[in-house]
Design an enzyme around this catalytic site. Structure first.
Site, PDB file in Angstrom:
ATOM      1  N   LYS A  49      53.370  22.290  17.185  1.00 44.18           N
ATOM      2  CA  LYS A  49      54.413  23.168  17.488  1.00 44.18           C
ATOM      3  C   LYS A  49      54.445  23.840  15.961  1.00 44.18           C
ATOM      4  O   LYS A  49      54.508  23.286  14.991  1.00 44.18           O
ATOM      5  CB  LYS A  49      55.644  22.509  17.635  1.00 44.18           C
ATOM      6  CG  LYS A  49      55.696  21.846  19.158  1.00 44.18           C
ATOM      7  CD  LYS A  49      56.201  22.707  20.128  1.00 44.18           C
ATOM      8  CE  LYS A  49      56.019  21.872  21.345  1.00 44.18           C
ATOM      9  NZ  LYS A  49      56.313  22.922  22.768  1.00 44.18           N
TER      10      LYS A  49
ATOM     11  N   ASP B  26      54.786  34.591  26.826  1.00 45.56           N
ATOM     12  CA  ASP B  26      55.860  33.674  27.286  1.00 45.56           C
ATOM     13  C   ASP B  26      57.280  34.330  26.914  1.00 45.56           C
ATOM     14  O   ASP B  26      57.478  34.636  25.562  1.00 45.56           O
ATOM     15  CB  ASP B  26      55.792  32.478  26.501  1.00 45.56           C
ATOM     16  CG  ASP B  26      56.800  31.226  26.984  1.00 45.56           C
ATOM     17  OD1 ASP B  26      57.701  31.806  27.858  1.00 45.56           O
ATOM     18  OD2 ASP B  26      56.788  30.193  26.574  1.00 45.56           O
TER      19      ASP B  26
ATOM     20  N   GLU C 116      54.681  34.140  31.162  1.00 45.18           N
ATOM     21  CA  GLU C 116      55.527  32.787  31.713  1.00 45.18           C
ATOM     22  C   GLU C 116      56.774  32.904  31.783  1.00 45.18           C
ATOM     23  O   GLU C 116      57.461  33.240  30.819  1.00 45.18           O
ATOM     24  CB  GLU C 116      55.098  31.625  30.663  1.00 45.18           C
ATOM     25  CG  GLU C 116      55.501  30.348  31.120  1.00 45.18           C
ATOM     26  CD  GLU C 116      54.791  29.167  30.019  1.00 45.18           C
ATOM     27  OE1 GLU C 116      53.835  29.390  29.560  1.00 45.18           O
ATOM     28  OE2 GLU C 116      55.610  28.405  30.018  1.00 45.18           O
TER      29      GLU C 116
ATOM     30  N   GLU D  86      58.917  24.797  36.654  1.00 42.39           N
ATOM     31  CA  GLU D  86      59.780  23.816  36.154  1.00 42.39           C
ATOM     32  C   GLU D  86      61.230  23.667  36.609  1.00 42.39           C
ATOM     33  O   GLU D  86      61.565  22.409  36.646  1.00 42.39           O
ATOM     34  CB  GLU D  86      59.398  23.855  34.398  1.00 42.39           C
ATOM     35  CG  GLU D  86      60.109  22.628  33.824  1.00 42.39           C
ATOM     36  CD  GLU D  86      60.007  22.985  32.214  1.00 42.39           C
ATOM     37  OE1 GLU D  86      58.938  23.282  31.902  1.00 42.39           O
ATOM     38  OE2 GLU D  86      60.993  22.641  31.526  1.00 42.39           O
TER      39      GLU D  86
ATOM     40  N   ASP E 155      58.264  19.910  38.849  1.00 42.45           N
ATOM     41  CA  ASP E 155      58.775  18.503  37.834  1.00 42.45           C
ATOM     42  C   ASP E 155      59.029  17.635  38.970  1.00 42.45           C
ATOM     43  O   ASP E 155      59.504  17.869  40.078  1.00 42.45           O
ATOM     44  CB  ASP E 155      60.152  19.229  37.189  1.00 42.45           C
ATOM     45  CG  ASP E 155      60.795  18.138  36.545  1.00 42.45           C
ATOM     46  OD1 ASP E 155      60.782  18.252  35.291  1.00 42.45           O
ATOM     47  OD2 ASP E 155      61.009  17.147  37.027  1.00 42.45           O
TER      48      ASP E 155
ATOM     49  N   HIS F  42      55.044  19.608  35.327  1.00 36.56           N
ATOM     50  CA  HIS F  42      55.786  19.606  33.952  1.00 36.56           C
ATOM     51  C   HIS F  42      55.767  18.272  33.277  1.00 36.56           C
ATOM     52  O   HIS F  42      55.787  17.198  34.315  1.00 36.56           O
ATOM     53  CB  HIS F  42      57.296  19.924  34.285  1.00 36.56           C
ATOM     54  CG  HIS F  42      58.228  19.702  33.067  1.00 36.56           C
ATOM     55  ND1 HIS F  42      59.242  18.900  32.923  1.00 36.56           N
ATOM     56  CD2 HIS F  42      58.058  20.122  31.669  1.00 36.56           C
ATOM     57  CE1 HIS F  42      59.682  19.035  31.985  1.00 36.56           C
ATOM     58  NE2 HIS F  42      59.171  19.774  31.128  1.00 36.56           N
TER      59      HIS F  42
END
Lengths: 509, 509
Positions: free
Chosen positions: A221, A312, A338, A367, A390, A417
Site C-alpha cells: 500500500k 479507480d 473501478e 463489493e 462479497d 472480495h
C-alpha cells in the site's frame, strides 16, 4: 460421532479485532477499520456445530448480532433434513419473515445477519458430509445444487432449468480441474506485509516469514508519504530480492498512481515497478482532470501501451461526470474504471459502461452490491464487466451460487472480495467451486490474500508457493478459536477490557 | 423558553402496539403486523426537545434502536447552528460514518435509524422556529432548503441549481395554495372502520364516530370471506347511508376483485359498489391467467370503461411474466399494475413499464424503495408512474425533499405511504409542502388516513370534513405521550408485561 438431526441452539458473538491500532488495512471509504465478525454458532443434537460469520469493520457489529438474535426462533428447533431438503425454501423463510422483512427486505443489516446464519448452516452441512464446502458443492448433483437457490426475481436473467443445464454442460473436465487445483493451489497475492504505516522491522520480519512460506507475490500500500513509500519499497527489495514479484498477475499496483504525485516521482516509481516485473498499474483519479491527464501521460510514457493500466474513483463521481472524465482519459487506454459512482446506481453504471465500453474501458464493481436482484441488473444491463461479490454481504452461499451462475451466463468473471477477517477462509471455497464447476477458467480470476488474523481461525487458509492450498478440513468457516473469543469478544473480552482500562479505546456501546 | 444551542442527549425507545391482536391492518406481505416505532428524543440545553421516529411492523424494532444508539456519538454534543447551518453535510456525516457505513450504505436498518434521528432533528428545528414542519419548509428560501439535501449521486437527475430554479419557478401562487389548504384541508379517506375481522358493533361504533367527525370517505378491507364481507358492507350502509362515499376519489376498492371470487359474486359486489358511487376498482391478479381474464371481463361488463380499474400483484411476478400477464389483461384497460416484481428491480420495472406504457398501463411502486439513488433510477428509467415514498424508509425529511423535487422534475405524482403508527402525523407535512411549494397540484394526490393509535400522539392528526386539517402545532412528529411509552415500550412497558404474564404474547427477545 453421531450425525445431528436438528438444531438445538443458535449463539452469536460480536468479535472485534483492534486492527486500526496496528494500521492493518484501510481504504479511502473506511479509513480506520477494526476488522470484526458477527460470529454464529449453530448447535445441534450431536457434537457437530456449524459456524458462520459476516464481516464488518468495527462499530455496528452488535447491530448485526442483534439481527441474528431476531432470526433465532426461525432456526432453533428445525430439522436438518427439512432445511437441507429444500434449502432454497428455508432461505426464503428467513428473508421473508413477515415482520422483520420490513427492515430490508434482503439488504443491509438484516441481510448481513442472514448471511452469518446461512453460512453457519452450510458449514454444518459440509461437516456432516465430512467435506470442505467447495467439495460439497462440486460433488452435488446440479438439480440438488440448484434447489438451494431462491430463484424469485432472477428468471429474466437465469431460470432454474438454465442453471441446471449450465452446470451439466460444464461437468466435462471437472475431475481434471479438481486435480489441477489440488496440485497447484489457487493463485494468491499478499497485501499483508505492506500496509501504510508499518515500521521497518515489521516489514522485514513479515516479508521474510512470507518468503519462508513460499509466497512469491507481494502488494504494498502506498500514498501516505512518498519518502516513506520509497523507504518501505527499499526494505521490501532488500528483503525479498528482485526475483520475486512485488505485485504480480493478476494483481496490480496502485503505488505509482496516487493523486498528488509530482511527475518525477511517478516516473521513478513506475520505472522501478517495471524493473520489478510489474505489468499492471492502477491510477487514482478524480481530483483534477488536468492533473489526471498529466499523470496518465506520464504513465503511458513510462509503462508503454503493452502493460495494463486501470483507474479507480472510489465512488466519487456523478454519472455524467464519470463519462466526461473518462473520455478525457480514454486516449491513455485504461482497462477499467473501478467504482465510478454510488454502488446502488445500476442505471448509472450502465450508462457509464455504455459510453465507455466502445472506448475499450470496462467497469468494475460489486463489493457493496446488496443481493441477487441488484447483481442481476448489473449483469443484464452490462453495468459491470468485473463482478466483485462479497461472501457475507449477499445472503450467504445460496445467493453467492446464484450470482456465480448468473455471471457465468453473462460471461463476467467473478473475483470475490477478500481480506478483512475470515473472508479469505470463506472465499477460497467459492472460487474453487467456480473454477471446477461453473466458470472453468482462471482467466481474470484470483484471490486476494491478507495475512492477518488467520491465527485465530480453527482452520486457517494455507498458502504454498504463493497459492491457496485447496482446503481439506470439513466445513466452510470451520470456526474461530475459543481463546480468540475470550480475548476479542466485544466489549467483555479480556483484550478489550484491558484496552478500555488503559485508555487505548473507549467503549463503543 | 430559551432557544437551545446544542444537543445534550439522544434517547431511543422501542415502542410496539399489539395491533395484530385487534386485526388492525395487514397486507399480503405483512400478514400480522404489530405497528411499532423506534422513537427518538433529542435533548438539548433548553427545555425544547426534538422527537422523531421510524415506522416498523413489530419484530426487529429493537435492531433499529440498536442502530440509533450506534449513531448517538455523532449527534450528542453537536451545536445546532452547525447542524442546521449545513444540514446536507451533517446528513452525509451520519450516512457515511466510516465504520457503520459498511452495514449499508444508506439502506436497511442503518438508514431506518438515520431517518428516526433526522426526523427528530427536523422536529426540533421546527419547534425552535415555532412552526409546523410544512410551514418551516414552505417559508424557507430555496437556497436554504436545497442546502439540506445531499446531492451526491443525483446530478444526472437533478442538480442543485436546477432544484433551486424549480422551487423559484413555483413561488407564484404559494400564498393562495397555503390559504386554500388551511381552508379546505388535504383530502383524506379512511380505512380505519373496515378491517377484515371487526365485529358488527365495532364497525357501527367506529363509522358513527367517523361521521360525527366529518369523514365522508370510507374504505373497507375485503377478501377474507365473502359472506362476511357482505355482512360488513350492509352494516356500513345501514350506518353511513348512501350519500357518503364508501370508497371515494382518489381511493379505490379492491373489494370486488379478490383472487378466488366466482363470477356471480364479482358481478354482485361490483354492481353494489357502483350503486354506492365507486368509480375506481382494483383487482388482484397473479393466480391463474385464465382466471384473471375471466374476472377482468366480468369487471368491464359490470363497471364499463369509464370507471378506473387497477391491478395489484404484490411483488409476485418475474419481469417477463409481468409483461406477458399484463398484455393478456391489457384489453381490459387497467390504469396501473402495482408492485409487479421485486422492489429493488429498477431495470425490471423499467422493462415492464416500457412494454406496458404504450398499452396505457402505468407502473406504481416506491414504498419499499431504499434511497434517493434508487428513486432517481426509477424516475429516470421511467420505471414508476406513481411514486409512493415512505417518510421513514429513506433518510428522513432531507431525502424526502430530494425525492419530491426529482419527482416534480419528471412529472411523477408523489403519494407517500401512510397508515401504520405516526406515519399520518409525518406524511401530512410532506404532502402539504409538496402541494404549496413543489408539485402545485392535487391531481392524483391524496393522503391515506387510518384512525389507529393517534390517541398516543401529543399532536395527533385532525380530520374535518374528510380532509386533513393543516397542522399548526410547531414540530414534525411533535411527540408520543408519556403514558403510551409507559404502557407500550417493548418489552418492559406495563401493557407488554401484562400480556406476557397472561400468555397473550411471548417475549420476542
Amino acid at each position: 460421532m453421531s450425525l445431528p438431526t436438528r438444531i438445538t441452539d443458535l449463539i452469536v458473538k460480536d468479535i472485534r479485532f483492534p486492527t486500526s491500532l496496528e494500521k492493518d488495512g484501510s481504504d479511502a471509504m473506511h479509513k480506520s477499520p477494526d476488522y470484526s465478525l458477527a460470529y454464529v454458532t449453530v448447535k445441534t443434537d450431536s457434537e457437530i456445530e456449524g459456524r458462520g460469520m459476516t464481516f464488518t469493520v468495527g462499530r455496528g457489529t452488535h447491530i448485526v448480532c442483534c439481527a441474528v438474535e431476531a432470526f433465532k426462533k426461525l432456526v432453533v428447533g428445525q430439522k436438518l433434513a427439512d432445511i437441507f431438503g429444500d434449502f432454497g425454501q428455508f432461505w426464503q423463510s428467513i428473508c421473508s419473515e413477515d415482520q422483520i422483512r420490513w427492515l430490508g427486505p434482503e439488504k443491509g443489516v438484516t441481510h448481513l445477519a442472514t448471511a452469518a446464519i446461512v453460512n453457519a448452516l452450510w458449514d454444518l452441512w459440509a461437516k456432516m458430509e465430512g467435506k470442505p464446502l467447495w467439495k460439497l458443492l462440486v460433488d452435488m448433483e446440479p438439480e440438488k445444487l440448484v434447489s438451494t437457490i431462491d430463484f424469485r426475481y432472477m428468471e429474466d436473467a437465469l431460470t432454474k432449468q438454465e442453471a441446471i443445464e449450465l452446470l451439466k454442460s460444464r461437468q466435462a473436465g471437472k475431475a481434471d480441474r479438481e486435480a489441477e487445483l489440488k496440485n497447484t493451489g489457487f493463485p494468491a497475492y499478499t497485501t499483508s506485509c505492506g500496509w501504510l504505516d508499518y515500521p521497518d522491522d515489521k516489514i522485514r520480519k513479515l516479508a521474510t516469514e512470507a518468503i519462508s512460506q513460499g509466497m512469491e507475490r507481494f502488494k504494498m500500500k502506498v500514498g501516505g508519504d512518498i519518502e516513506d513509500d520509497i523507504r518501505r519499497a527499499k526494505i521490501f527489495r532488500e528483503t525479498i530480492g528482485y526475483d520475486r514479484l512485488w505485485v504480480s498477475f493478476p494483481a496490480y499496483t496502485t503505488s505509482c498512481g496516487w493523486l498528488d504525485y509530482p511527475d518525477d516521482k511517478i516516473r521513478k516509481l513506475a520505472t522501478e515497478a517495471i524493473s520489478q516485473g510489474m505489468e499492471r498499474f492502477k491510477m487514482k483519479v478524480g481530483g483534477d482532470i488536468e492533473d489526471d491527464i498529466r499523470r496518465a501521460k506520464i504513465f503511458r510514457e513510462t509503462i508503454g501501451y503493452d502493460r495494463l493500466w486501470m483507474v479507480d474513483a472510489n465512488q466519487k463521481w456523478e454519472v455524467q461526470e464519470s463519462i466526461d472524465w473518462m473520455k478525457k482519459l480514454a486516449p491513455y487506454k485504461p482497462l477499467w474504471i473501478e467504482e465510478p459512482t454510488n454502488p446502488d446506481d445500476i442505471m448509472g453504471h450502465a450508462a457509464i459502461a455504455e459510453a465507455l465500453n466502445p472506448l475499450g474501458i470496462a467497469v468494475a464493481t460489486g463489493e457493496h452490491c446488496q443481493n441477487r436482484v441488484m447483481f442481476k441488473q448489473f449483469l443484464k444491463a452490462k453495468a459491470m464487466q468485473y463482478c466483485q461479490i462479497d461472501a457475507c454481504r449477499v445472503g450467504g452461499v445460496n445467493e453467492c451460487i446464484a450470482i456465480i451462475l448468473m455471471a457465468a451466463k453473462y460471461n463476467i468473471p467473478v473475483c470475490p472480495h477478500a481480506g478483512g477477517v475470515g473472508l479469505c477462509e470463506l472465499v477460497q471455497h467459492l472460487s474453487i467451486f467456480d473454477y471446477i464447476s461453473v466458470g472453468c477458467s482462471l482467466k481474470n480470476r484470483t484471490i486476494e490474500y491478507a495475512d492477518h488474523l488467520h491465527e485465530h481461525m480453527e482452520a486457517p487458509v494455507k498458502i504454498k508457493n504463493g497459492c491457496y492450498v485447496v482446503p481439506t478440513v470439513p466445513g466452510y468457516l470451520v470456526g474461530v478459536k475459543e481463546e480468540a473469543i475470550k480475548q476479542f469478544e466485544y466489549p467483555m473480552g479480556s483484550e478489550w477490557q484491558r484496552m478500555f482500562a488503559d485508555g487505548t479505546f473507549e467503549p463503543d456501546v
